[in-house]
Each structure stands twice: as structure tokens, then as C-alpha cells.
Design a protein around this motif. Structure first.
Motif, PDB file in Angstrom:
ATOM      1  N   ARG A  61       0.720  -1.123   0.059  1.00  0.00           N
ATOM      2  CA  ARG A  61       0.061   0.123   0.042  1.00  0.00           C
ATOM      3  C   ARG A  61       0.872   1.271   0.090  1.00  0.00           C
ATOM      4  N   ALA A  62       1.863   1.107   0.783  1.00  0.00           N
ATOM      5  CA  ALA A  62       2.729   2.248   0.855  1.00  0.00           C
ATOM      6  C   ALA A  62       3.485   2.706  -0.411  1.00  0.00           C
ATOM      7  N   ALA A  63       3.649   1.614  -1.323  1.00  0.00           N
ATOM      8  CA  ALA A  63       4.208   1.707  -2.622  1.00  0.00           C
ATOM      9  C   ALA A  63       3.154   1.957  -3.553  1.00  0.00           C
ATOM     10  N   GLY A  64       1.794   2.222  -3.173  1.00  0.00           N
ATOM     11  CA  GLY A  64       0.978   2.898  -4.372  1.00  0.00           C
ATOM     12  C   GLY A  64       0.033   1.624  -4.922  1.00  0.00           C
ATOM     13  N   VAL A  65       0.231   0.543  -4.349  1.00  0.00           N
ATOM     14  CA  VAL A  65      -0.486  -0.700  -4.950  1.00  0.00           C
ATOM     15  C   VAL A  65      -1.847  -0.561  -4.351  1.00  0.00           C
ATOM     16  N   PRO A  66      -2.918  -0.776  -5.200  1.00  0.00           N
ATOM     17  CA  PRO A  66      -4.432  -0.649  -4.505  1.00  0.00           C
ATOM     18  C   PRO A  66      -4.582  -1.939  -3.596  1.00  0.00           C
ATOM     19  N   ALA A  67      -5.749  -1.686  -2.819  1.00  0.00           N
ATOM     20  CA  ALA A  67      -5.817  -2.626  -1.600  1.00  0.00           C
ATOM     21  C   ALA A  67      -6.156  -4.039  -2.033  1.00  0.00           C
ATOM     22  N   PRO A  68      -6.941  -4.428  -3.202  1.00  0.00           N
ATOM     23  CA  PRO A  68      -7.018  -5.794  -3.600  1.00  0.00           C
ATOM     24  C   PRO A  68      -5.971  -6.618  -3.739  1.00  0.00           C
ATOM     25  N   PHE A  69      -4.836  -5.820  -4.639  1.00  0.00           N
ATOM     26  CA  PHE A  69      -3.789  -6.356  -5.130  1.00  0.00           C
ATOM     27  C   PHE A  69      -2.576  -6.753  -3.704  1.00  0.00           C
ATOM     28  N   ALA A  70      -2.633  -5.626  -2.997  1.00  0.00           N
ATOM     29  CA  ALA A  70      -1.989  -5.687  -1.650  1.00  0.00           C
ATOM     30  C   ALA A  70      -2.459  -6.668  -0.855  1.00  0.00           C
ATOM     31  N   ALA A  71      -3.777  -6.960  -0.697  1.00  0.00           N
ATOM     32  CA  ALA A  71      -4.294  -8.204   0.068  1.00  0.00           C
ATOM     33  C   ALA A  71      -3.823  -9.343  -0.746  1.00  0.00           C
ATOM     34  N   GLY A  72      -3.949  -9.444  -1.945  1.00  0.00           N
ATOM     35  CA  GLY A  72      -3.068 -10.563  -2.654  1.00  0.00           C
ATOM     36  C   GLY A  72      -1.830 -11.014  -2.160  1.00  0.00           C
ATOM     37  N   GLY A  73      -1.086 -10.037  -2.026  1.00  0.00           N
ATOM     38  CA  GLY A  73       0.225 -10.245  -1.533  1.00  0.00           C
ATOM     39  C   GLY A  73       0.167 -10.711  -0.093  1.00  0.00           C
ATOM     40  N   TRP A 122      11.183  -8.321 -11.963  1.00  0.00           N
ATOM     41  CA  TRP A 122      11.164  -7.721 -12.942  1.00  0.00           C
ATOM     42  C   TRP A 122       9.914  -6.624 -12.859  1.00  0.00           C
ATOM     43  N   ALA A 123       8.774  -6.968 -11.964  1.00  0.00           N
ATOM     44  CA  ALA A 123       7.733  -5.986 -11.634  1.00  0.00           C
ATOM     45  C   ALA A 123       8.011  -4.942 -10.751  1.00  0.00           C
ATOM     46  N   LEU A 124       9.210  -5.401  -9.827  1.00  0.00           N
ATOM     47  CA  LEU A 124       9.627  -4.426  -8.748  1.00  0.00           C
ATOM     48  C   LEU A 124      10.318  -3.179  -9.219  1.00  0.00           C
ATOM     49  N   PHE A 125      11.335  -3.731 -10.117  1.00  0.00           N
ATOM     50  CA  PHE A 125      12.138  -2.777 -10.934  1.00  0.00           C
ATOM     51  C   PHE A 125      11.330  -1.984 -11.923  1.00  0.00           C
ATOM     52  N   ARG A 126      10.284  -2.483 -12.356  1.00  0.00           N
ATOM     53  CA  ARG A 126       9.575  -1.675 -13.462  1.00  0.00           C
ATOM     54  C   ARG A 126       8.723  -0.427 -12.634  1.00  0.00           C
ATOM     55  N   LEU A 136       0.456  -8.315 -11.283  1.00  0.00           N
ATOM     56  CA  LEU A 136      -0.750  -8.397 -11.623  1.00  0.00           C
ATOM     57  C   LEU A 136      -1.235  -6.868 -11.553  1.00  0.00           C
ATOM     58  N   HIS A 137      -1.178  -6.228 -10.672  1.00  0.00           N
ATOM     59  CA  HIS A 137      -1.523  -4.661 -11.069  1.00  0.00           C
ATOM     60  C   HIS A 137      -1.074  -4.066 -12.217  1.00  0.00           C
ATOM     61  N   GLN A 138       0.255  -4.274 -12.622  1.00  0.00           N
ATOM     62  CA  GLN A 138       0.478  -3.664 -13.910  1.00  0.00           C
ATOM     63  C   GLN A 138      -0.133  -4.324 -15.033  1.00  0.00           C
ATOM     64  N   PHE A 139      -0.324  -5.331 -15.130  1.00  0.00           N
ATOM     65  CA  PHE A 139      -0.919  -6.182 -16.004  1.00  0.00           C
ATOM     66  C   PHE A 139      -2.420  -5.747 -16.142  1.00  0.00           C
ATOM     67  N   ALA A 140      -3.255  -5.230 -14.980  1.00  0.00           N
ATOM     68  CA  ALA A 140      -4.427  -4.918 -15.013  1.00  0.00           C
ATOM     69  C   ALA A 140      -4.582  -3.499 -15.460  1.00  0.00           C
ATOM     70  N   GLN A 141      -3.513  -2.603 -15.344  1.00  0.00           N
ATOM     71  CA  GLN A 141      -3.368  -1.289 -15.843  1.00  0.00           C
ATOM     72  C   GLN A 141      -3.409  -1.357 -17.237  1.00  0.00           C
ATOM     73  N   SER A 142      -2.442  -2.330 -17.959  1.00  0.00           N
ATOM     74  CA  SER A 142      -2.158  -2.304 -19.361  1.00  0.00           C
ATOM     75  C   SER A 142      -3.539  -2.615 -20.014  1.00  0.00           C
ATOM     76  N   ARG A 143      -4.064  -3.533 -19.356  1.00  0.00           N
ATOM     77  CA  ARG A 143      -5.493  -3.899 -20.145  1.00  0.00           C
ATOM     78  C   ARG A 143      -6.477  -3.099 -20.094  1.00  0.00           C
ATOM     79  N   VAL A 144      -6.560  -2.139 -19.135  1.00  0.00           N
ATOM     80  CA  VAL A 144      -7.296  -0.932 -19.003  1.00  0.00           C
ATOM     81  C   VAL A 144      -7.023   0.167 -20.026  1.00  0.00           C
ATOM     82  N   ALA A 145      -5.621   0.418 -20.208  1.00  0.00           N
ATOM     83  CA  ALA A 145      -5.132   1.242 -21.121  1.00  0.00           C
ATOM     84  C   ALA A 145      -5.542   0.871 -22.563  1.00  0.00           C
ATOM     85  N   ARG A 146      -5.566  -0.321 -22.883  1.00  0.00           N
ATOM     86  CA  ARG A 146      -6.060  -1.106 -24.165  1.00  0.00           C
ATOM     87  C   ARG A 146      -7.329  -0.839 -24.699  1.00  0.00           C
ATOM     88  N   VAL A 147      -8.178  -0.686 -23.502  1.00  0.00           N
ATOM     89  CA  VAL A 147      -9.569  -0.588 -23.925  1.00  0.00           C
ATOM     90  C   VAL A 147      -9.999   0.695 -24.573  1.00  0.00           C
TER      91      VAL A 147
END
Length: 393
Positions: free
Chosen positions: A145-157, A326-330, A378-389
Motif C-alpha cells: 500500500r505504501a508503494a501505491g498498490v491498490p488494496a485488492p492487490f496488496a491483500a493478494g500479496g 521484473w515487476a519491482l524494478f519496473r 498483476l497490478h501492472q497487467f490490469a493497468q495495461s489491459r485498462v489502457a488498451r480498452v
């Protein structure tokens, strides 16, 4: 709710636990802190160990078709009595050098004292470890959450923290639960410092590393050194982190690293050389070896070759940490460096102690990379899908 579910699953699975030799020693230490004499503490801790050992053995025999057909399933009390008789003089290994390894890391036994007093030797240690593991999962959630991840994805972690080997080993009466929880606390403190939350980051990082030193000073030393290196790398390579928080992270972690090294030298604490002798003499049952470091290099060669072959057949660990890194450094190079550094302490521990039967346990810290990285992926993948809509006009 995720934390409660983890606790409930530990209650359901408790009968399947194989008691650990280390747990007997931590229980004995907690009982002595409660006022028991060494002999009484030994008897109580041994009785708890033998009861769990007997339960585990009888459960396994109940699955033997031949034993069932011939009505040769022993009672739990018979097995427990045989265990108490066998180890009446103390659970092996008995060597003073082996005992000292546990004497100089009292933190877990101290933390378990109120639970041992209320619940008994075995359950008290188990509850202590499980509660630390619960806290570690909550800290993983807080870091995401402190890194800016939405709560559902943070709960998954958080859920993955409990579901991966971190949660597995955190369900034993061992130090893995506290050590990993304190590592998560140190990571959150480090991230707060990198995010310019100086007061909160300083308190949490310092408290986590100092407490970790009391629980397992070798692990705290590795983590402090890794965070020091990560902070220096950030100062050199990550322009956005060239501020007081990163300098403070490097200074605090470096001070803890130096402090543990000085304490080890001043009090002659068991170090890497003693650990190697323990490894190559079967807990000091055989004479010390003359060339432990060359033997370590040879053993590592065999170990990692076979480990790589096993991973090739089931590469889920490599896939998880590669995707996570990979996701961390991205997401943030600063976050990537500190999390990967913390995870690398698991690999360093395994290199220093390449024992095949304990590999998953010794390297468990490496899963931190996946716990924090995969929700980001997972969050980055979800964002990319939203961006493609396509947007409607």
C-alpha cells in the motif's frame, strides 16, 4: 479476514506437524525464563516434544495397511513414553558448542514466554511463531500500500505471504516466523526512508533490525548488510533517491551491521567458521575438519548443480522471483533494490549452509521478492489491459 483464515488453517493442520529439535531448545529456554530449574525445564520441554512426536508417528502408522490389518497400531502414550525414556538425559545433539548456538539468540524464547506460560511449551511456541507470521503478512500488505498498490492487490500479496513457504515455515515453533516478520518491518521502514518519511522509517527500521539481532543475529547481520548495499546502490544509480532518507538508510543499516560484527567479536559468538564445523561434523559428533571452506565450496558445487536440475523440472520458484523482480524494478528501482537485497539473504544463507534437507527452510527469505513483486505484476497487467480498452466517443 485473510490473517484470521491463516490462523484457523494452522489450528486445523496442527496435528500434522512434525516437532522440531530446535523447538525443544527454545521451549526449554522459555521455561527457564519463567523460573523452572534447568532439569524441570528439560523434562517439561521433552514431554511436549515427545507428545508431538508420538502423535506424528502414530498418524503415519495409521496409514500403513499392514499395521492396520495386523492391529499393530501403538498408542500415542506408548510412543511418548519410549521417546521420554530414550532422551531422558536431553535431546541430542548434546555438545556444548551446539547448545551455545541457541543460548546466544534468546529473542524468540523471550517473546514466547507469556504464551508458553498460558498454553504450554509446544503450543506457546507455535502461537508465538504464527502471530509473528500474521504480523509479517500485514506488514507485506502495508508495504504494498505504501508503494501505491491498490488494496485488492496488496491483500493478494498478504495472502501469498501466508500461502507460500514463508507461511508454511511460520507455522512451526521456529524462528522463521519472527525473522521474516522483522525483515518485512525493516523493508517497510527502509521504504519509508526512501519515501522521505524520516521519523517513522528510522523508528521502524531500527526497531526491526535490533529486535532481529536478538532473535537471530546472523540473519539480522545479513539483512542489515544487504540493505546497506541497496541504499548505496540507490544513491549511485537512482537519482530520485539522492536525499537524506537514503543516506539515513545507509547509515542506520551500516551501523547495525558494524554493531553486530563488533558484538560477535567481543562476546565470541558462534560465527561462520563454527557453523561450518557444525555442518561438517554432524553437530560436533565427529572431530573438526581441517579445511571447512574448501569443503563448503565443493558442497556448494554439488548442491547448486542438483538444485538447478530440480528447478528445471519444477521452475515455479524461479518463475515467481523472476517475475516479481521484473515487476519491482519496473514499478520503482528503489523498491526493487531493497526487496531484492532482502530476498538475496535467503540465497546467501543457503550458500553458507547448503544442507539439502533444509534447503527450502534456509532459503525461505527469497520468497519476499515474489510476495511483493507478483502483486505489482498483476497490478501492472490490469493497468495495461485498462489502457488498451478503447474509449467510446
Amino acid at each position: 479476514m485473510i490473517a484470521v483464515a491463516y490462523v484457523l488453517l494452522q489450528l486445523v493442520g496442527k496435528p500434522s506437524l512434525l516437532p522440531a529439535n530446535d523447538t525443544y531448545r527454545y521451549a526449554r529456554a522459555s521455561l527457564e525464563l519463567l523460573g523452572d530449574s534447568p532439569e524441570q525445564a528439560h523434562r517439561t520441554a521433552l514431554a511436549a516434544y515427545c507428545r508431538d512426536q508420538a502423535n506424528y508417528e502414530v498418524r503415519r502408522i495409521q496409514l500403513d495397511p499392514l499395521a492396520l490389518a495386523q492391529d499393530k497400531i501403538p498408542s500415542v502414550e506408548q510412543r511418548a513414553e519410549a521417546c521420554r525414556t530414550k532422551w531422558a538425559q536431553g535431546l541430542a545433539p548434546h555438545h556444548p558448542r551446539y547448545e551455545r548456538i541457541f543460548e546466544v539468540r534468546p529473542g524468540f524464547a523471550v517473546a514466547a514466554v507469556p504464551f508458553v506460560a498460558a498454553l504450554g511449551a509446544d503450543s506457546g511456541l507455535l502461537v508465538t511463531s504464527v502471530l509473528f507470521t500474521v504480523a509479517g503478512g500485514l506488514l507485506a500488505f502495508a508495504l504494498l500500500r505504501a508503494a501505491g498498490v491498490p488494496a485488492p492487490f496488496a491483500a493478494g500479496g498478504q495472502a501469498f505471504y501466508y500461502a507460500c513457504p514463508i507461511g508454511w515455515w511460520g507455522g512451526f515453533g521456529l524462528t522463521e516466523g519472527p525473522v521474516l516478520a522483522l525483515a518485512m518491518g525493516a523493508l517497510l521502514g527502509a521504504w519509508w526512508l526512501l519515501s522521505r518519511r524520516l521519523a517513522a522509517g528510522t523508528v521502524l527500521l531500527s526497531a526491526s533490525l535490533v529486535t532481529g539481532t536478538a532473535v537471530k543475529y546472523s540473519g539480522a547481520l545479513l539483512l542489515a548488510a544487504a540493505l546497506t548495499a541497496a541504499a548505496v546502490v540507490c544513491l549511485v544509480l537512482v537519482r530520485d533517491t539522492r536525499h537524506r532518507g537514503t543516506v539515513l538508510l545507509a547509515a542506520l543499516s551500516g551501523a547495525v551491521t558494524a554493531g553486530i560484527a563488533l558484538l560477535s567479536a567481543w562476546y565470541s559468538l558462534p560465527g561462520s567458521g563454527e557453523t561450518l564445523q557444525d555442518t561438517f561434523t554432524q553437530h560436533y559428533e565427529y572431530p573438526d575438519v581441517a579445511t571447512p571452506w574448501s569443503l563448503l565450496a565443493e558442497l556448494n558445487g554439488h548442491y547448486w548443480t542438483q538444485w538447478s536440475q530440480e528447478q528445471a523440472r519444477s521452475p515455479w520458484l524461479l518463475a515467481a522471483i523472476t517475475g516479481g523482480a521484473w515487476a519491482l524494478f519496473r514499478h520503482s528501482r528503489a523498491l526493487g533494490w531493497i526487496v531484492v537485497a532482502a530476498g538475496a539473504t535467503g540465497v546467501a544463507t543457503e550458500i553458507a549452509h547448503p544442507v539439502a534437507g533444509q534447503g527450502d527452510r534456509l532459503m525461505v527469505a527469497v520468497w519476499v521478492i515474489a510476495v511483493i513483486g507478483l502483486p505489482l505484476l498483476l497490478h501492472q497487467f490490469a493497468q495495461s489491459r485498462v489502457a488498451r480498452v478503447p474509449t467510446s466517443t
